[in-house]
Scaffold this active site. Structure first.
Site, PDB file in Angstrom:
ATOM      1  N   SER A  72       0.795  -1.241   0.000  1.00 42.14           N
ATOM      2  CA  SER A  72       0.000   0.000   0.000  1.00 42.14           C
ATOM      3  C   SER A  72       0.821   1.282   0.000  1.00 42.14           C
ATOM      4  CB  SER A  72      -0.933   0.021   1.203  1.00 42.14           C
ATOM      5  OG  SER A  72      -2.017  -0.828   0.943  1.00 42.14           O
ATOM      6  N   LYS A  98       0.204   3.435  -2.870  1.00 38.20           N
ATOM      7  CA  LYS A  98      -1.016   4.237  -3.073  1.00 38.20           C
ATOM      8  C   LYS A  98      -0.781   5.741  -3.209  1.00 38.20           C
ATOM      9  CE  LYS A  98      -3.937   0.793  -0.765  1.00 38.20           C
ATOM     10  NZ  LYS A  98      -4.538   0.435   0.540  1.00 38.20           N
ATOM     11  N   TYR A 154      -3.347  -2.873 -10.383  1.00 39.75           N
ATOM     12  CA  TYR A 154      -3.231  -2.641  -8.934  1.00 39.75           C
ATOM     13  C   TYR A 154      -2.372  -3.737  -8.280  1.00 39.75           C
ATOM     14  CZ  TYR A 154      -4.511  -2.397  -3.994  1.00 39.75           C
ATOM     15  OH  TYR A 154      -4.460  -2.339  -2.620  1.00 39.75           O
ATOM     16  N   TYR A 164      -4.496   4.635   7.886  1.00 42.68           N
ATOM     17  CA  TYR A 164      -5.845   4.054   8.049  1.00 42.68           C
ATOM     18  C   TYR A 164      -6.482   4.505   9.370  1.00 42.68           C
ATOM     19  CZ  TYR A 164      -3.834   0.969   4.486  1.00 42.68           C
ATOM     20  OH  TYR A 164      -3.202   0.466   3.390  1.00 42.68           O
ATOM     21  N   VAL A 213       1.361  -3.750   3.794  1.00 40.57           N
ATOM     22  CA  VAL A 213       1.357  -5.057   4.468  1.00 40.57           C
ATOM     23  C   VAL A 213       2.597  -5.890   4.133  1.00 40.57           C
ATOM     24  CG1 VAL A 213      -1.142  -5.184   4.796  1.00 40.57           C
ATOM     25  CG2 VAL A 213      -0.121  -6.125   2.703  1.00 40.57           C
TER      26      VAL A 213
END
Ligand code: GLU
Length: 425
Positions: A64, A67, A189, A241, A259
């Site tokens: 992530s 992103k 992705y 998050y 992760v």
């Protein structure tokens, strides 16, 4: 000095090496096969000089942390308005893989959760998935300053098990957020999440953001400052998050975790940090990575809301050079607040002099707002019958080609300005 910083880093790593809490990210089978004890920490200064401690050459998948970079690329390519029409900027307080959209807009709440990240992929221009991925791949590589590779095993592993992301992509298609084939978008992705980085790559990528889109090692401008400002904003509010509030309070740096065990943190204008340690907490953040960032921030005073600079630091010195002549020496990086302070000081004291000399030789960077304030100083003091001379040999305040409409006199040295002032008086 270099050894001192190195010692700090080594010490912080040593302090956290006994921390074995957390679990590998088992929901992507391949991620559960890595060495759980891997631990690397890299700090990159704003000029690209890096300090490394531990397993900084070990490659892991970016996951992530991709992103914010894809979001930046989407804005860079199609503009903020077009991206905002498809992805919000509100923290969701939800898990990274929540199958959700905003109740009213029916768009993903932000680009840091999977829904927003998958939407961001779809906004990167490209005639087909390969072309779109190539753009993303090039962009990450330019931020890192080296050609990054993809981990085929992790890619295949996530692609064959990523049903939750599939659910998200099909939901987005039903709301009209994704155009085209959702499986093609997902494929890109999954590929972007499988790009391999080291903690040093992350620190370098973070530093490119810290420098407003300029990679100090390669000298390449990868994207523009407004794109980075928006990207860092969502990293602050949503990057960690549902732990974003705790992170901002304790660490105080725009950041993103993945992760794969990485965390990239950015101290705007100053430095970038990359950490790797793959054991994760329940929210998907590296346990050791979070603790290391907390320690680094506390020890080195890296919280971005630390109020450290005196606003008076723009004014290095104020003194009289003969009757009626007052010199204002200004220095450093000038923004609105610094220039405002110079202007207000001169206006307040203007009954004490006839000529104000603004000595700007020590100015490094100056933004448009500060420039407008300082070039406006002459007109504002003229109302009180005072003259303003500017000493600006490098054209920091008034560019040497006189592009602007400054009609005052600009001197190359303070001595020249003082003798001109004496003649005037
Ligand atoms: N590829 C992972 C996923 O989509 C990224 C999640 C993360 O790193 O937080 O589930």
């Amino acid at each position: 000095m270099a050894e001192l910083v190195q010692r700090y880093l080594d010490q912080i790593c040593a302090e956290h090496s006994g921390l074995h809490d957390g679990e590998l990210a088992g929901y992507i089978p391949e991620l559960a096969t890595v060495n759980p004890d891997g631990f690397g920490l890299t700090l990159s200064a704003s000029d690209g000089y890096v300090y490394e401690s531990g397993d900084t050459a070990v490659e892991f998948t970016i996951q992530s942390i991709s992103k914010p970079f894809t979001y930046a690329l989407a804005i860079d390519q199609i503009g903020e308005a077009a991206v905002d029409a498809r992805i919000g900027v509100e923290p969701s307080g939800e898990a990274f893989n929540e199958i959700s959209v905003d109740n009213v807009t029916k768009t993903p709440k932000n680009p840091m959760i999977n829904a927003g990240a998958i939407a961001a992929v779809s906004l990167v221009p490209g005639a087909d998935p390969d072309e779109r991925f190539a753009r993303i791949h090039d962009f990450y590589s330019a931020c890192a300053g080296r050609r990054l590779d993809i981990d085929q095993d992790v890619y295949t592993s996530e692609k064959s098990t990523g049903n939750r992301n599939r659910a998200i992509a099909y939901m987005l298609t039903s709301f009209g957020v994704l155009q085209g084939d959702p499986d093609e978008v997902l494929d890109v992705y999954f590929r972007q999440c499988s790009i391999k980085v080291t903690s040093t790559d992350l620190a370098r990528m973070a530093t490119t953001l810290a420098r407003g889109g300029f990679n100090p090692v390669t000298g390449q401008r990868v994207t523009d400052a407004p794109v980075v400002r928006r990207t860092l904003s969502v990293m602050v509010t949503c990057g960690m998050y549902e732990a974003a509030g705790d992170w901002v309070s304790a660490v105080g740096m725009p950041a993103k975790s993945g992760v794969g065990g990485g965390i990239a943190a950015v101290l705007p204008g100053q430095l970038g940090i990359g950490v790797y340690s793959p054991r994760l907490d329940a929210k998907g953040h590296s346990v050791r990575g979070v603790q290391v960032c907390r320690s680094l921030s506390a020890r080195l005073g890296l919280h971005f809301l630390t109020v450290s600079r005196e606003s008076s630091s723009a004014l290095r010195a104020v003194y009289d050079s003969g009757p009626g002549i007052r010199v204002y020496e200004i220095q450093g990086d000038l923004l609105f607040t610094g220039a405002e302070q110079v202007l207000r000081t001169a206006s307040r004291d203007c009954q004490d002099f006839d000529v104000a000399i603004l000595e700007a030789t020590g100015v490094d960077e100056i933004d448009d707002a500060a420039r407008a304030m300082l070039t406006g100083m002459r007109a504002s003091l003229a109302g009180a019958g005072k003259e303003t001379y500017l000493v600006d040999p490098d054209g920091r305040v008034v560019s040497t080609d006189r592009g602007g409409d400054y009609d005052g006199t600009v001197f190359r040295t303070l001595d020249e300005a003082i003798s001109a002032a004496r003649q005037l008086i």
